[in-house]
Design an enzyme around this catalytic site. Structure first.
Site, mmCIF file in Angstrom:
data_model
loop_
_atom_site.group_PDB
_atom_site.id
_atom_site.type_symbol
_atom_site.label_atom_id
_atom_site.label_comp_id
_atom_site.label_asym_id
_atom_site.label_seq_id
_atom_site.Cartn_x
_atom_site.Cartn_y
_atom_site.Cartn_z
ATOM 1 N N ARG A 51 0.842 -1.198 0.000
ATOM 2 C CA ARG A 51 0.000 0.000 0.000
ATOM 3 C C ARG A 51 0.877 1.248 0.000
ATOM 4 O O ARG A 51 1.033 1.912 1.026
ATOM 5 C CB ARG A 51 -0.929 -0.021 1.216
ATOM 6 C CG ARG A 51 -1.886 -1.208 1.208
ATOM 7 C CD ARG A 51 -2.723 -1.242 2.465
ATOM 8 N NE ARG A 51 -3.648 -2.371 2.465
ATOM 9 C CZ ARG A 51 -4.498 -2.638 3.448
ATOM 10 N NH1 ARG A 51 -4.531 -1.856 4.511
ATOM 11 N NH2 ARG A 51 -5.305 -3.686 3.371
ATOM 12 N N ASP A 53 2.236 4.962 -0.305
ATOM 13 C CA ASP A 53 1.606 6.210 0.116
ATOM 14 C C ASP A 53 1.463 7.211 -1.026
ATOM 15 O O ASP A 53 2.008 7.026 -2.115
ATOM 16 C CB ASP A 53 2.438 6.867 1.223
ATOM 17 C CG ASP A 53 2.388 6.091 2.523
ATOM 18 O OD1 ASP A 53 1.409 5.372 2.741
ATOM 19 O OD2 ASP A 53 3.351 6.212 3.308
ATOM 20 N N ARG A 197 10.713 5.718 4.870
ATOM 21 C CA ARG A 197 10.953 7.166 4.841
ATOM 22 C C ARG A 197 11.531 7.666 6.165
ATOM 23 O O ARG A 197 12.356 8.588 6.182
ATOM 24 C CB ARG A 197 9.668 7.897 4.499
ATOM 25 C CG ARG A 197 9.230 7.685 3.044
ATOM 26 C CD ARG A 197 7.830 8.193 2.797
ATOM 27 N NE ARG A 197 7.723 9.618 3.046
ATOM 28 C CZ ARG A 197 6.565 10.271 3.135
ATOM 29 N NH1 ARG A 197 5.410 9.609 3.020
ATOM 30 N NH2 ARG A 197 6.546 11.565 3.363
#
Length: 247
Positions: A51, A53, A197
């Site tokens: 999934r 972002d 991240r």
């Protein structure tokens, strides 16, 4: 009804991520389902491996979908004709009925790109994070070692990380620099929401002298969410996915 495995590439710049949201929300899953539903004449739901972002790109996202009365060639030709140009299906394969794009993942590889020059790069502005100050790459490589192996990654999760276990195994974390472009590759058995991240954000802080190499281990061991820099979405790419029972 056959089960098809789709290999998908996309520029995530103008999308709110992979996962389908409400009506009118631009997502990769939503665009694919819209085209496949039109092709089949009924509502179609696809399953994605990861999934990603909003703003994140994919060189190799995997999805599976069950369809009737269509061949691999027909599906590939139809979706690539009607999908937006920033989404492409590079391969369609018939796979066993039990194949599940998300549950059967063995490992994933993410690529993070940093443009590390004082001047901006007009052609990389949507595909990398611009860091003007020169990064200390040897120090960053040292810091990478702390992430290797199995750890509790609570420090690199966020409130949307709903997984029961925060433990993940990082198999490889490598960096290379070519003409101002720094590539960081991370391969692991799974990743929490925003984990890559946040990891890259801490590595950048080390490279800028804002954090010490030893701080990485301390932050991991604290198992408290670390409120440091989170690297920008546009520099992140889902690069590869491998599977337990097939590649």
């Amino acid at each position: 009804m056959a089960n098809f495995k789709l290999t998908v590439q996309y520029d995530g710049s103008r999308y709110k991520g992979w996962q389908r949201l409400g009506k009118g929300e631009a997502t990769i899953q939503g665009k694919l389902e819209e085209v496949l539903s039109r092709m089949s004449g009924s509502e179609i739901e696809i399953i994605g491996a990861s999934r990603t972002d909003a703003g994140v790109h994919a060189l190799k996202q995997i999805a599976n979908v069950k369809l009737d009365h269509h061949t691999e060639a027909e599906i590939k030709a139809y979706v690539n004709k009607y999908l937006p140009q920033d989404i492409s299906v590079s391969r369609v394969e018939t796979v066993p009925e039990r194949f599940h794009a998300r549950y059967h993942v063995k490992d994933k590889t993410y690529l993070y790109r940093i443009w590390n020059e004082e001047h901006p790069h007009p052609f990389m502005r949507k595909y990398s994070m611009h860091v003007e100050q020169k990064l200390d790459l040897p120090l960053m490589r040292q810091a990478c070692q702390a992430f290797l192996g199995e750890h509790d990654f609570t420090a690199f999760s966020n409130a949307k990380s709903k997984k029961k276990s925060m433990v993940r195994h990082i198999y490889a974390l490598e960096m290379e620099e070519t003409a101002g472009l720094v590539d960081i590759r991370i391969r692991g058995n799974g990743f929490l929401h925003n984990m890559v991240r946040k990891m890259v954000g801490l590595l950048i802080e080390v490279g800028l002298g804002k954090k010490d190499v030893n701080d990485v281990t301390a932050i991991l061991q604290a198992k408290q969410r670390y409120p440091g820099l989170m690297a920008e979405a546009q520099g992140l790419y889902l690069e590869a996915i491998s599977y337990k029972d097939r590649t």
